[in-house]
Motif scaffolding. Structure first.
Motif, PDB file in Angstrom:
ATOM      1  N   GLN A  11       0.832  -1.208   0.000  1.00 56.24           N
ATOM      2  CA  GLN A  11       0.000   0.000   0.000  1.00 56.24           C
ATOM      3  C   GLN A  11       0.870   1.263   0.000  1.00 56.24           C
ATOM      4  O   GLN A  11       0.547   2.242  -0.676  1.00 56.24           O
ATOM      5  N   LEU A  12       1.967   1.210   0.749  1.00 53.54           N
ATOM      6  CA  LEU A  12       2.872   2.360   0.774  1.00 53.54           C
ATOM      7  C   LEU A  12       3.512   2.559  -0.601  1.00 53.54           C
ATOM      8  O   LEU A  12       3.638   3.692  -1.083  1.00 53.54           O
ATOM      9  N   ALA A  13       3.874   1.453  -1.258  1.00 50.43           N
ATOM     10  CA  ALA A  13       4.428   1.548  -2.615  1.00 50.43           C
ATOM     11  C   ALA A  13       3.398   2.176  -3.559  1.00 50.43           C
ATOM     12  O   ALA A  13       3.744   3.032  -4.377  1.00 50.43           O
ATOM     13  N   ASP A  14       2.133   1.786  -3.432  1.00 48.82           N
ATOM     14  CA  ASP A  14       1.064   2.392  -4.239  1.00 48.82           C
ATOM     15  C   ASP A  14       0.982   3.893  -3.975  1.00 48.82           C
ATOM     16  O   ASP A  14       0.831   4.690  -4.903  1.00 48.82           O
ATOM     17  N   ARG A  15       1.054   4.281  -2.707  1.00 53.78           N
ATOM     18  CA  ARG A  15       0.919   5.692  -2.336  1.00 53.78           C
ATOM     19  C   ARG A  15       2.004   6.572  -2.944  1.00 53.78           C
ATOM     20  O   ARG A  15       1.771   7.745  -3.187  1.00 53.78           O
ATOM     21  N   ILE A  16       3.186   6.002  -3.159  1.00 58.56           N
ATOM     22  CA  ILE A  16       4.256   6.810  -3.754  1.00 58.56           C
ATOM     23  C   ILE A  16       4.316   6.641  -5.272  1.00 58.56           C
ATOM     24  O   ILE A  16       5.239   7.118  -5.913  1.00 58.56           O
ATOM     25  N   GLY A  17       3.329   5.933  -5.820  1.00 55.30           N
ATOM     26  CA  GLY A  17       3.240   5.797  -7.269  1.00 55.30           C
ATOM     27  C   GLY A  17       4.135   4.725  -7.858  1.00 55.30           C
ATOM     28  O   GLY A  17       4.408   4.751  -9.053  1.00 55.30           O
ATOM     29  N   GLN A  18       4.586   3.777  -7.036  1.00 56.70           N
ATOM     30  CA  GLN A  18       5.426   2.691  -7.530  1.00 56.70           C
ATOM     31  C   GLN A  18       4.900   1.357  -6.998  1.00 56.70           C
ATOM     32  O   GLN A  18       5.503   0.743  -6.121  1.00 56.70           O
ATOM     33  N   PRO A  19       3.770   0.899  -7.549  1.00 58.46           N
ATOM     34  CA  PRO A  19       3.087  -0.269  -6.991  1.00 58.46           C
ATOM     35  C   PRO A  19       3.883  -1.573  -6.992  1.00 58.46           C
ATOM     36  O   PRO A  19       3.560  -2.477  -6.229  1.00 58.46           O
ATOM     37  N   THR A  20       4.928  -1.657  -7.778  1.00 59.26           N
ATOM     38  CA  THR A  20       5.725  -2.892  -7.802  1.00 59.26           C
ATOM     39  C   THR A  20       6.964  -2.794  -6.917  1.00 59.26           C
ATOM     40  O   THR A  20       7.810  -3.687  -6.941  1.00 59.26           O
ATOM     41  N   ALA A  21       7.068  -1.741  -6.133  1.00 61.73           N
ATOM     42  CA  ALA A  21       8.292  -1.490  -5.360  1.00 61.73           C
ATOM     43  C   ALA A  21       8.152  -1.799  -3.868  1.00 61.73           C
ATOM     44  O   ALA A  21       8.840  -1.204  -3.045  1.00 61.73           O
ATOM     45  N   ALA A  22       7.306  -2.765  -3.512  1.00 64.19           N
ATOM     46  CA  ALA A  22       7.090  -3.061  -2.087  1.00 64.19           C
ATOM     47  C   ALA A  22       8.395  -3.437  -1.377  1.00 64.19           C
ATOM     48  O   ALA A  22       8.640  -2.996  -0.246  1.00 64.19           O
ATOM     49  N   ARG A  23       9.233  -4.224  -2.015  1.00 69.86           N
ATOM     50  CA  ARG A  23      10.507  -4.612  -1.381  1.00 69.86           C
ATOM     51  C   ARG A  23      11.424  -3.406  -1.197  1.00 69.86           C
ATOM     52  O   ARG A  23      12.050  -3.237  -0.157  1.00 69.86           O
ATOM     53  N   ALA A  24      11.512  -2.567  -2.212  1.00 68.53           N
ATOM     54  CA  ALA A  24      12.343  -1.358  -2.107  1.00 68.53           C
ATOM     55  C   ALA A  24      11.792  -0.424  -1.035  1.00 68.53           C
ATOM     56  O   ALA A  24      12.557   0.204  -0.293  1.00 68.53           O
ATOM     57  N   VAL A  25      10.477  -0.352  -0.926  1.00 69.34           N
ATOM     58  CA  VAL A  25       9.847   0.453   0.128  1.00 69.34           C
ATOM     59  C   VAL A  25      10.242  -0.105   1.485  1.00 69.34           C
ATOM     60  O   VAL A  25      10.564   0.639   2.417  1.00 69.34           O
ATOM     61  N   GLY A  26      10.238  -1.429   1.613  1.00 72.94           N
ATOM     62  CA  GLY A  26      10.645  -2.063   2.872  1.00 72.94           C
ATOM     63  C   GLY A  26      12.084  -1.735   3.233  1.00 72.94           C
ATOM     64  O   GLY A  26      12.391  -1.443   4.393  1.00 72.94           O
ATOM     65  N   LEU A  27      12.968  -1.758   2.250  1.00 70.27           N
ATOM     66  CA  LEU A  27      14.373  -1.425   2.513  1.00 70.27           C
ATOM     67  C   LEU A  27      14.526   0.040   2.922  1.00 70.27           C
ATOM     68  O   LEU A  27      15.266   0.353   3.859  1.00 70.27           O
ATOM     69  N   ALA A  28      13.817   0.935   2.246  1.00 67.72           N
ATOM     70  CA  ALA A  28      13.869   2.360   2.610  1.00 67.72           C
ATOM     71  C   ALA A  28      13.289   2.566   3.999  1.00 67.72           C
ATOM     72  O   ALA A  28      13.827   3.332   4.803  1.00 67.72           O
ATOM     73  N   ASN A  29      12.199   1.884   4.282  1.00 60.98           N
ATOM     74  CA  ASN A  29      11.554   1.982   5.586  1.00 60.98           C
ATOM     75  C   ASN A  29      12.533   1.583   6.687  1.00 60.98           C
ATOM     76  O   ASN A  29      12.622   2.243   7.723  1.00 60.98           O
ATOM     77  N   GLY A  30      13.288   0.528   6.450  1.00 61.48           N
ATOM     78  CA  GLY A  30      14.255   0.044   7.434  1.00 61.48           C
ATOM     79  C   GLY A  30      15.411   1.000   7.682  1.00 61.48           C
ATOM     80  O   GLY A  30      16.073   0.914   8.703  1.00 61.48           O
ATOM     81  N   LYS A  31      15.653   1.896   6.753  1.00 58.74           N
ATOM     82  CA  LYS A  31      16.756   2.857   6.919  1.00 58.74           C
ATOM     83  C   LYS A  31      16.276   4.237   7.356  1.00 58.74           C
ATOM     84  O   LYS A  31      17.041   5.197   7.329  1.00 58.74           O
ATOM     85  N   ASN A  32      15.032   4.334   7.775  1.00 53.64           N
ATOM     86  CA  ASN A  32      14.477   5.592   8.271  1.00 53.64           C
ATOM     87  C   ASN A  32      15.374   6.122   9.389  1.00 53.64           C
ATOM     88  O   ASN A  32      15.541   5.462  10.407  1.00 53.64           O
ATOM     89  N   PRO A  33      15.938   7.330   9.236  1.00 51.42           N
ATOM     90  CA  PRO A  33      16.851   7.833  10.256  1.00 51.42           C
ATOM     91  C   PRO A  33      16.168   8.507  11.453  1.00 51.42           C
ATOM     92  O   PRO A  33      16.844   8.861  12.420  1.00 51.42           O
ATOM     93  N   ILE A  34      14.855   8.689  11.388  1.00 56.55           N
ATOM     94  CA  ILE A  34      14.163   9.372  12.488  1.00 56.55           C
ATOM     95  C   ILE A  34      12.962   8.528  12.905  1.00 56.55           C
ATOM     96  O   ILE A  34      11.802   8.856  12.621  1.00 56.55           O
ATOM     97  N   GLY A  35      13.259   7.398  13.557  1.00 52.95           N
ATOM     98  CA  GLY A  35      12.210   6.495  14.013  1.00 52.95           C
ATOM     99  C   GLY A  35      11.231   7.189  14.948  1.00 52.95           C
ATOM    100  O   GLY A  35      11.506   8.264  15.479  1.00 52.95           O
TER     101      GLY A  35
END
Length: 173
Positions: A108-132
């Protein structure tokens, strides 16, 4: 705004504040929040990159975090700079739109940013969030609604989600 890593003219400072999920290290560059790291966070930068100890730039951050963990605040209004790739910054910006107490999936987050096939990349970016916590990456769950990776540990993710839903305890520690 993106700052280059360790620009020679930047002034880095940090402080540690207590929270119901344990100590949180706050990092600022030139007085602006650039990091919030949990004690045993997976992608935590080395301590020597945090700069000198100085609680002064973090008065408002600490106040808003206290209010959040006391149940008196559901969002944050703070200046911050998130240093990352353009894709990571798009993901982190979208995280801030997930309402308090709610979850969405990586897809759903990948859809929200306009990249519906990027769920894995979204997960990797999410994991590197510098301001938890402030940028609520804990609100993203797996496709079946189950808890998946979290830089601060799954117990912390579960605690934050339960806390926001009003079903958690007062402290993880």
């Amino acid at each position: 705004m993106t700052l280059p890593k360790h620009h020679p003219l930047e002034h880095r400072t940090h402080t540690v504040v207590d929270s119901s999920v344990g100590p949180l290290t706050l990092v600022a560059v030139d007085g602006v929040l650039t990091g919030l790291y949990m004690h045993r966070q997976r992608h935590r930068p080395p301590e020597e990159t945090f700069g000198e100890p100085d609680p002064a730039p973090f008065t408002e951050v600490a106040s808003q975090l206290r209010a959040y963990f006391d149940g008196r605040r559901t969002d944050f209004d703070l200046p911050m700079v998130l240093a990352g790739t353009p894709f990571q910054r798009r993901v982190w910006a979208a995280l801030r739109d997930i309402p308090y107490g709610e979850t969405i999936t990586y897809g759903q987050l990948a859809d929200r940013i306009g990249q519906p096939t990027a769920a894995r990349a979204v997960g990797l970016a999410n994991g590197k969030n510098p301001i938890g916590v402030i940028v609520p990456c804990h609100r993203v769950v797996g496709s079946t609604g189950g808890l998946t990776g979290y830089g601060g540990g799954l117990a912390t993710k579960r605690y934050l989600l339960d806390f926001e839903r009003g079903v958690g305890g007062t402290s993880l520690f």
